[in-house]
Design a protein around this motif. Structure first.
Motif, PDB file in Angstrom:
ATOM      1  N   THR A 260       0.818  -1.211   0.000  1.00 28.58           N
ATOM      2  CA  THR A 260       0.000   0.000   0.000  1.00 28.58           C
ATOM      3  C   THR A 260       0.849   1.257   0.000  1.00 28.58           C
ATOM      4  N   ASN A 261       1.904   1.265   0.801  1.00 22.40           N
ATOM      5  CA  ASN A 261       2.787   2.440   0.824  1.00 22.40           C
ATOM      6  C   ASN A 261       3.490   2.616  -0.516  1.00 22.40           C
ATOM      7  N   ALA A 264       1.080   4.238  -2.825  1.00 22.97           N
ATOM      8  CA  ALA A 264       0.999   5.678  -2.576  1.00 22.97           C
ATOM      9  C   ALA A 264       2.165   6.399  -3.246  1.00 22.97           C
ATOM     10  N   THR A 273      -1.557  12.201  -6.831  1.00 24.56           N
ATOM     11  CA  THR A 273      -2.039  12.168  -5.453  1.00 24.56           C
ATOM     12  C   THR A 273      -3.231  13.110  -5.312  1.00 24.56           C
ATOM     13  N   SER A 277      -7.826   7.545  -6.155  1.00 22.00           N
ATOM     14  CA  SER A 277      -8.158   7.052  -4.817  1.00 22.00           C
ATOM     15  C   SER A 277      -7.329   5.810  -4.497  1.00 22.00           C
ATOM     16  N   LEU A 278      -6.921   5.697  -3.235  1.00 19.91           N
ATOM     17  CA  LEU A 278      -6.126   4.555  -2.788  1.00 19.91           C
ATOM     18  C   LEU A 278      -6.836   3.846  -1.642  1.00 19.91           C
ATOM     19  N   SER A 287      -0.464   4.481   6.556  1.00 22.65           N
ATOM     20  CA  SER A 287      -1.781   4.424   5.936  1.00 22.65           C
ATOM     21  C   SER A 287      -2.793   5.253   6.725  1.00 22.65           C
ATOM     22  N   ARG A 290      -2.316   8.870   6.098  1.00 22.17           N
ATOM     23  CA  ARG A 290      -2.854   9.282   4.797  1.00 22.17           C
ATOM     24  C   ARG A 290      -4.381   9.385   4.836  1.00 22.17           C
ATOM     25  N   ILE A 291      -5.027   8.452   5.537  1.00 26.46           N
ATOM     26  CA  ILE A 291      -6.489   8.511   5.642  1.00 26.46           C
ATOM     27  C   ILE A 291      -6.901   9.798   6.353  1.00 26.46           C
ATOM     28  N   SER A 295      -5.414  11.629   1.648  1.00 28.50           N
ATOM     29  CA  SER A 295      -4.739  11.126   0.445  1.00 28.50           C
ATOM     30  C   SER A 295      -4.910   9.614   0.272  1.00 28.50           C
ATOM     31  N   GLN A 296      -5.519   8.936   1.240  1.00 28.47           N
ATOM     32  CA  GLN A 296      -5.925   7.536   1.097  1.00 28.47           C
ATOM     33  C   GLN A 296      -7.375   7.441   1.519  1.00 28.47           C
TER      34      GLN A 296
END
Length: 354
Positions: A260-261, A264, A273, A277-278, A287, A290-291, A295-296
């Protein structure tokens, strides 16, 4: 700590599924209380053994992922918490880890054989690759050793003669991810599969497809060599390349936290970015950050600590006292982490249980 994240999933599921999850949650609570009671009587799980050695000689062997995999570190912490009760009763818990993921199927099959060589009273095994592992798992179960599948293998319990499955439903995890992307307006969702051919990764990607398409999104799988699993540079470059090649991609899902990283990073390198969507299966502090930052979009939590804790507990209680789970499968997820409940997940991470 009591998680409320399953409530997020309940709102998305049909009534029968909600009732099943509610029953699971109640069973988990009862199981936890039973575990506390077992260790609360002078560390004595039976009234007849005042020295606390009522399960002397009982040995539980637990198979898990690589030691440098952050998700499996969380699973092991859960198992180690349950192991304290086992050890207080006179038993032992041994953890065997995958060396790495480079030669996945062969190493997974070999590790099952290593579990059997320990002559355990009960075994806890993730059935990642049935074609490679099932022969050895079945042999172990037929030898009279109670086998509990956990983390992966929800559809393999009967095939291998296991006692039960404890963990998340990988297909439902992916489906929840696909539905979440579609609800957010995604039109072209890509599932990045760095472990193609494994039960859990394939099921998650299949779920993403079947969750996203009914919501109007196009689905695509980006299958990478298993040697790239956990290789941040290779995964980031593959995702960057896919995004540049096809500008219509607006959502990326990775079925494992190790990637996941990297996803990103790949999105960032492509200059997208905030535009792509991630979402990812499992999570770490990056993570969650980012949420919180936006950005996630989300993470899917299979609640690995609970998997380790309840799997070791179930194996021990079956081997030592003949106590069997009343519900199979015993689900630990999926649970959705997004901007609405990310602070709860952060609190769990701070306590070492998420």
């Amino acid at each position: 700590m009591t998680s409320t994240l399953l409530d997020t999933v309940n709102s998305r599921l049909n009534p029968n599924r909600r009732r099943a999850l509610a029953l699971t949650s109640a069973l988990l609570a009862a199981f936890a209380l039973a575990g506390c009671a077992a260790g609360g009587n002078s560390a004595n799980p039976t009234a007849s053994s005042a020295d606390g050695s009522g399960a002397k000689g009982v040995s539980i062997v637990v198979m898990g992922g690589a030691t440098d995999d952050p998700f499996w570190s969380t699973v092991k912490r859960g198992g180690e918490a349950a192991a304290k009760v086992v050890e207080a009763a006179g038993g032992t818990v041994t953890f065997l880890a995958m060396p790495n993921y480079d030669n996945f199927d062969a190493d997974a099959a070999k590790l099952v054989a290593n579990v059997a060589s320990q002559n355990p009273s009960a075994a806890v095994i993730p059935d990642w690759s049935p074609d490679a592992q099932n022969e050895n798992i079945t042999s172990l179960a037929r030898s009279g050793v109670p086998v509990f599948l956990y983390n992966t293998g929800i559809d393999q319990v009967d095939a291998v003669g296991a006692q039960a499955y404890i963990g998340s439903d990988d297909y439902e995890s992916g489906k929840l991810a696909g539905e979440t992307f579609a609800d957010a307006g995604a039109k072209h969702v890509v599932c990045v599969n760095t472990l193609p051919g494994t039960t859990n990764a394939d099921a998650r990607c299949r779920g993403v497809k079947e969750g996203a398409e009914p919501g109007g999104a196009k689905y695509q799988e980006l299958a990478l060599p298993t040697s790239q699993f956990g290789d941040p540079t290779a995964v980031a470059q593959a995702i960057k390349g896919a995004l540049i090649q096809d500008p219509s991609i607006d959502a990326i899902f990775t079925p494992g936290q190790a990637d996941t990283n990297a996803a990103a990073s790949g999105i960032d390198q492509a200059g997208l970015t905030g535009k792509v969507s991630l979402g990812g299966q499992n999570f770490d502090t990056e993570s969650l950050d980012r949420i919180k930052a936006g950005s996630q979009l989300f993470a899917i939590d299979q609640q690995g600590y609970a998997q380790g804790y309840y799997a070791v507990s179930a194996a021990f209680q079956q081997a030592a006292y003949g106590i069997a789970l009343t519900q199979n499968p015993l689900l630990t997820g999926p649970a959705l982490i997004d901007a609405d409940n990310v602070d709860t997940a952060v609190s769990g991470v701070d306590q070492g249980v998420r």
